[in-house]
Write a protein that holds these residues in place. Structure first.
Motif, mmCIF file in Angstrom:
data_model
loop_
_atom_site.group_PDB
_atom_site.id
_atom_site.type_symbol
_atom_site.label_atom_id
_atom_site.label_comp_id
_atom_site.label_asym_id
_atom_site.label_seq_id
_atom_site.Cartn_x
_atom_site.Cartn_y
_atom_site.Cartn_z
ATOM 1 N N TYR A 156 8.066 5.778 1.121
ATOM 2 C CA TYR A 156 8.075 4.682 0.148
ATOM 3 C C TYR A 156 9.449 4.500 -0.501
ATOM 4 O O TYR A 156 9.865 3.364 -0.787
ATOM 5 C CB TYR A 156 6.984 4.883 -0.907
ATOM 6 N N SER A 204 0.832 -1.212 0.000
ATOM 7 C CA SER A 204 0.000 0.000 0.000
ATOM 8 C C SER A 204 0.861 1.254 0.000
ATOM 9 O O SER A 204 0.556 2.236 -0.679
ATOM 10 C CB SER A 204 -0.931 0.000 1.215
ATOM 11 N N ILE A 205 1.959 1.216 0.739
ATOM 12 C CA ILE A 205 2.854 2.377 0.815
ATOM 13 C C ILE A 205 3.477 2.680 -0.541
ATOM 14 O O ILE A 205 3.485 3.829 -0.995
ATOM 15 C CB ILE A 205 3.952 2.143 1.886
ATOM 16 N N ASN A 222 0.762 3.686 -3.338
ATOM 17 C CA ASN A 222 0.205 5.034 -3.193
ATOM 18 C C ASN A 222 1.284 6.110 -3.053
ATOM 19 O O ASN A 222 0.961 7.282 -2.878
ATOM 20 C CB ASN A 222 -0.726 5.078 -1.975
ATOM 21 N N ARG A 223 2.561 5.673 -3.109
ATOM 22 C CA ARG A 223 3.696 6.588 -2.934
ATOM 23 C C ARG A 223 3.548 7.390 -1.650
ATOM 24 O O ARG A 223 3.755 8.616 -1.609
ATOM 25 C CB ARG A 223 3.828 7.530 -4.128
ATOM 26 N N SER A 224 3.196 6.678 -0.592
ATOM 27 C CA SER A 224 3.020 7.322 0.708
ATOM 28 C C SER A 224 4.376 7.689 1.302
ATOM 29 O O SER A 224 5.433 7.269 0.816
ATOM 30 C CB SER A 224 2.267 6.380 1.654
ATOM 31 N N LYS A 225 4.350 8.455 2.366
ATOM 32 C CA LYS A 225 5.573 8.905 3.017
ATOM 33 C C LYS A 225 6.465 7.717 3.363
ATOM 34 O O LYS A 225 6.010 6.738 3.960
ATOM 35 C CB LYS A 225 5.212 9.681 4.295
#
Length: 311
Positions: free
Chosen positions: A30, A21-22, A25-28
């Motif tokens: 990644y 998921s990280i 979604n290119r989350s913090k």
């Protein structure tokens, strides 16, 4: 993040899902995640499953995985589903059809939305593959949307591409021949209990005969996936192609191609981020709206954007 990475490398399904998921979604964090798991990647064999809608790709993939886990393999499945126009997420049709595999500790299944990608895959798939490799998958199966000729990105991602067809397609095979037919390493004619299976097999073999300088001529097999028939032959054909790639050092070339594509994707991501920042700084949408109705010099405007990127 340290705990997440540690648990991922120890085979935690929960943390594998979180890590995917990280990166998806290119989350913090990644980029840090991908850099730290990099030493633990590169050992999985990637198999792409593609073909037109309705041929039974999900059932075929499920049966192949069921057989392979009997031999002790750890399997990752990435099912690319059409993206919902409402939620922007995957419709999850393939995930539902593979429900019986979800509780198996040897299998990790992830549904991903195509997010409008015309190549039948999703832009973050290479990063997801890295996570599954670090998780410890021996084989990773990628089942694409099944949209026809545009579905050719899979060849840049997979080590072996399996195209699943079915009897009675007739003109459909000719229609898609110029697109996905040339990317196959193996062919599987599913639903082989239907009329016309011999004709379909002959059409594919004839098509392959037009080329006489094959290094590895794609093998064609029959299957009735919902009855579990023909699955082992398809697995043998996948392994036969794998052995060919290993013996000719082409497998390393495949991995290098994936690395290049992933690097290229990252460059484009960073450029897109820079571009969006410039658009915001120069109020591009507001400028366009202000000049609506007059002659809009979009070319000069484009040059202004490019010059801003160079600063």
């Amino acid at each position: 993040m340290d705990k997440l990475i540690k648990n991922l490398l120890q085979g935690s399904k929960k943390d594998c899902a979180r890590a995917i998921s990280i990166v998806e979604n290119r989350s913090k964090g990644y980029e840090r995640l991908l850099k730290e798991i990099l030493p633990y990647t590169g050992n999985s064999y990637i198999v792409g499953i593609t073909g037109p809608p309705g041929v039974g790709k999900s059932t075929f993939t499920k049966e192949v995985v069921k057989e392979m886990i009997k031999d002790g393999y750890s399997i990752g499945i990435i099912a690319i589903d059409p993206t919902s126009h409402f939620t922007k997420g995957a419709i999850l049709g393939d995930r539902i059809r593979m429900t019986e595999l979800t509780s198996n500790n040897k299998v990790f299944i992830r549904s991903m939305g195509s997010r409008g990608s015309l190549g039948g895959t999703t832009n973050s798939i290479l990063s997801v593959i890295k996570v599954l490799e670090a998780y410890g998958c021996d084989y990773i199966f990628i089942e694409t949307v099944g949209v026809g000729q545009s579905e050719v990105d899979i060849v840049n991602i997979s080590d072996t591409v399996a195209i699943v067809l079915m009897p009675g397609m007739g003109d459909d095979i000719q229609a898609i021949k110029a697109g996905i037919m040339e990317i196959a390493d193996i062919f599987v004619i599913n639903k082989a209990d239907k009329d016309g299976v011999s004709k379909t097999k002959t059409e594919i073999e004839n098509m392959l005969s037009f080329k006489n300088d094959w290094e590895f001529r794609p093998k064609v097999s029959l299957a009735i996936s919902n009855k579990g028939e023909g699955i082992n032959e398809a697995i043998d054909n996948i392994k036969s192609h794998k052995l060919f790639l290993e013996n000719t050092n082409k497998l390393m070339n495949k991995k290098a191609m994936r690395d290049y594509k992933e690097m290229d994707d990252f460059v484009h991501i960073k450029l897109e981020e820079m571009l969006n920042k410039v658009y915001k700084q120069i109020n591009i949408q507001e400028k366009i709206q202000q000049t609506e109705g007059s002659t809009l010099d979009i070319y000069t405007m484009a040059e202004d954007v490019i010059q801003s990127l160079k600063k």
